[in-house]
Design an enzyme around this catalytic site. Structure first.
Site, PDB file in Angstrom:
ATOM      1  N   GLU A  41      10.454  16.289  15.278  1.00 35.47           N
ATOM      2  CA  GLU A  41      10.818  16.114  13.869  1.00 35.47           C
ATOM      3  C   GLU A  41      10.030  17.123  13.024  1.00 35.47           C
ATOM      4  OE1 GLU A  41       9.319  12.623  11.800  1.00 35.47           O
ATOM      5  OE2 GLU A  41      11.325  12.278  11.027  1.00 35.47           O
ATOM      6  N   LYS A  57       0.889  -1.176   0.000  1.00 38.12           N
ATOM      7  CA  LYS A  57       0.000   0.000   0.000  1.00 38.12           C
ATOM      8  C   LYS A  57       0.920   1.218   0.000  1.00 38.12           C
ATOM      9  CE  LYS A  57      -1.865   3.105   1.802  1.00 38.12           C
ATOM     10  NZ  LYS A  57      -1.702   4.519   1.320  1.00 38.12           N
ATOM     11  N   CYS A  86      13.524  10.489   6.907  1.00 38.01           N
ATOM     12  CA  CYS A  86      13.409  10.052   8.305  1.00 38.01           C
ATOM     13  C   CYS A  86      14.747  10.126   9.013  1.00 38.01           C
ATOM     14  CB  CYS A  86      12.866   8.640   8.352  1.00 38.01           C
ATOM     15  SG  CYS A  86      13.839   7.540   7.332  1.00 38.01           S
ATOM     16  N   GLU A 145       9.421   1.458  10.919  1.00 37.72           N
ATOM     17  CA  GLU A 145      10.467   2.452  10.663  1.00 37.72           C
ATOM     18  C   GLU A 145       9.796   3.806  10.799  1.00 37.72           C
ATOM     19  OE1 GLU A 145      13.502   1.736  10.275  1.00 37.72           O
ATOM     20  OE2 GLU A 145      13.723  -0.133   9.161  1.00 37.72           O
TER      21      GLU A 145
END
Ligand code: NAD
Length: 488
Positions: free
Chosen positions: A390, A182, A291, A257
């Site tokens: 972040e 997906k 990331c 992750e």
């Protein structure tokens, strides 16, 4: 806008059993080019029925189908063929990726090199995963082998669609799993094209399915499907929680992750010019939407002015532009992301966090593009959100530290633990500090290393669990069968 970067017509479908199908609900979603802010394609809005069809096809392939019967060597050969096909189609794929994500062409081209490399690496590794023999009771012979889970589900983000596809399905296919992917609704054209290429190079029906669609529809249907055996997820911590909850309901495993706030720890004895240019360049790669971006620079107090000057000098020269302009960075992925980053800017201003330098946006970019000029802030107060949260944008925070112990404390002072770097020419100190940092990968006098397909990668703490890349990924995407033979 480039006529030759038109999305494939077939991208309007879901890809199952090596064929395009119309989504069961007949709905589509618009695809916006981030550099232009205009719709340039449509994708299928896949849903639960499509996911179910994909999982059934994968189950059939994995159990008794041609895919499930293949030897590891044959699987490896197919993966290698796919790597070659990606190389042969690299320019088209890069253009599609650049249009879909907005990234500069040079970065999109580098992404295709890395994507091909995933399949090359895992093609070569497929028949090199060996079991063990285990000394046991007299009269017994015991052996272990690595076996596939069966049907693996892969939910991936929009920042590196092609690379993420390679990173997650490469090892899964090498081990013999049938994969249902997906991709993210914001950028999924290259994963769809890669699935098509897999069919072209001869992967049997059902080995791969790609069901595009919204996270809360196709993503939730896939991660909660009762007949999947494992979930590999890359994305935000919030959705990671939903994925792990869905896995728990089905009593299956998952790898997560998630994000990061990765630190560079810079000591005054480092090669500061090299450090500054690596830090600035890797930070704005993919417009900071990476990331593993090294988004915090922790600097020894005595060297603070020198490091800040070198970094500000580089940040001041950075230019954002369209993919074709091929500057340092492109736009961010969508209007929401741009607004989110500008929210950080506004709050930093309210809190009087000093801006050390800003890059620029190239003249002539389309008005509707989601461009953000890169910024560097410092000194950022330790409790400020720019020191801990972040941003997922081209924003770098600089914080001074007192000594080694303070550097390690600061490096470990966020919820995350994905990557880190230590910059110092004192080898003992660099190793000592690196070993104190809780992160899945720690570099010394380097960062990023071009994707590092061979190197186990993944998080500690809230950056997630499980490992991708390298041989470690082959272990995490398979399980062990132990055979115990009593021979008298
Ligand atoms: P996201 O979590 O919103 O989306 C990731 C994927 O999950 C998409 O395919 C999305 O459609 C799907 N999804 C959304 N809601 C879902 C649901 N309810 N059920 C199942 N699937 C659902 O993340 P994003 O905005 O696409 O990416 C940004 C985040 O991803 C950042 O936090 C970043 O740090 C992280 N990220 C991590 C890595 C890594 O390797 N650690 C790599 C890239 C991105």
């Amino acid at each position: 806008m480039n006529a030759h970067t038109k999305a494939p017509e077939a991208a309007k479908g879901v890809f199952i059993d090596n064929r395009w199908h119309k989504p069961a609900n007949g709905r589509t979603l618009p695809v916006v080019a981030p550099a232009e802010g205009v719709v340039f394609a449509e994708i299928a809005a896949g849903g639960a029925e499509d996911v179910d069809r994909a999982v059934k096809a994968a189950r059939k392939a994995a159990e008794g189908g041609a895919w499930g019967r293949m030897s590891a060597t044959e699987r490896g050969r197919l993966l290698t063929k796919l790597a070659l096909a990606i190389e042969a189609n690299a320019e088209d794929l890069a253009r599609l990726e650049a249009r879909d994500t907005g990234k500069p062409m040079k970065q999109a081209r580098a992404d295709m090199v890395a994507t091909a490399r995933y399949f090359e690496f895992y093609g070569g590794a497929a028949d090199k995963v060996h079991g063990e023999t285990i000394p046991f009771l007299p009269g017994y012979f015991v052996t272990t082998e690595r076996v596939p889970f069966g049907v693996t589900a892969h939910v991936i983000p929009w920042n590196y669609p092609a690379q993420m596809f390679g990173r997650t399905v490469g090892p899964a296919l090498a081990m013999g799993n049938a994969c249902v992917v997906k991709p993210a609704e914001d950028a999924c054209l290259t994963p769809l094209r890669l699935a098509e290429l897999m069919a072209e190079v001869g992967f049997p029906e059902g080995a791969i399915a790609v069901v595009p669609g919204l996270g809360e529809e196709a993503g939730a249907a896939l991660s909660g499907h009762p007949d999947i055996d494992f979930i590999s997820f890359t994305g935000s911590p919030e959705v990671g929680t939903l994925i792990q909850t869905a896995a728990a309901r089905n009593h299956i495993g998952c790898t997560l992750e998630l994000g990061g706030k990765s630190p560079h720890v810079v000591f005054g004895d480092a090669d500061l010019d090299t450090a500054a240019s690596v830090i600035a360049n890797t930070m704005v790669q993919n417009a900071g939407q990476t990331c593993s971006a090294g988004s915090r620079v922790l600097v020894e107090k005595a060297a603070y002015e020198r490091v800040v000057t070198a970094l500000a000098d580089r940040f001041g020269k950075l230019v954002a532009g369209t993919p074709e302009m091929d500057r340092d960075l492109g736009p961010v992925i969508n209007a929401t992301q741009k607004k989110r980053i500008e929210g950080f800017f506004a709050r930093a201003e309210e809190g009087s966090v000093p801006v050390l330098a800003s890059g620029t946006i190239a003249a002539g970019v389309p008005d509707g593009g989601f461009f953000v000029a890169p910024r560097i802030y410092g000194p950022v107060p330790r409790g400020n959100e720019l020191a801990n949260k972040e941003v997922f944008g081209p924003v770098l925070s600089v914080l001074p530290f007192e000594d080694e112990a303070d550097a390690v404390r600061l490096a470990n002072g966020t919820d995350y633990g994905l990557m880190a770097a230590v910059w110092s020419h004192d080898g003992n100190r660099a190793v000592r500090v690196s070993r104190g940092i809780k992160a899945g990968q720690v570099y010394i006098n380097a960062f990023g290393a071009g994707g590092g397909i061979e190197l186990p990668f993944g998080g500690m703490k809230k950056s997630g669990h499980g490992r991708e890349k390298g041989f470690a990924a082959l272990h995490d995407i398979s399980t062990i069968r132990t055979t115990i033979i009593k021979h008298g």
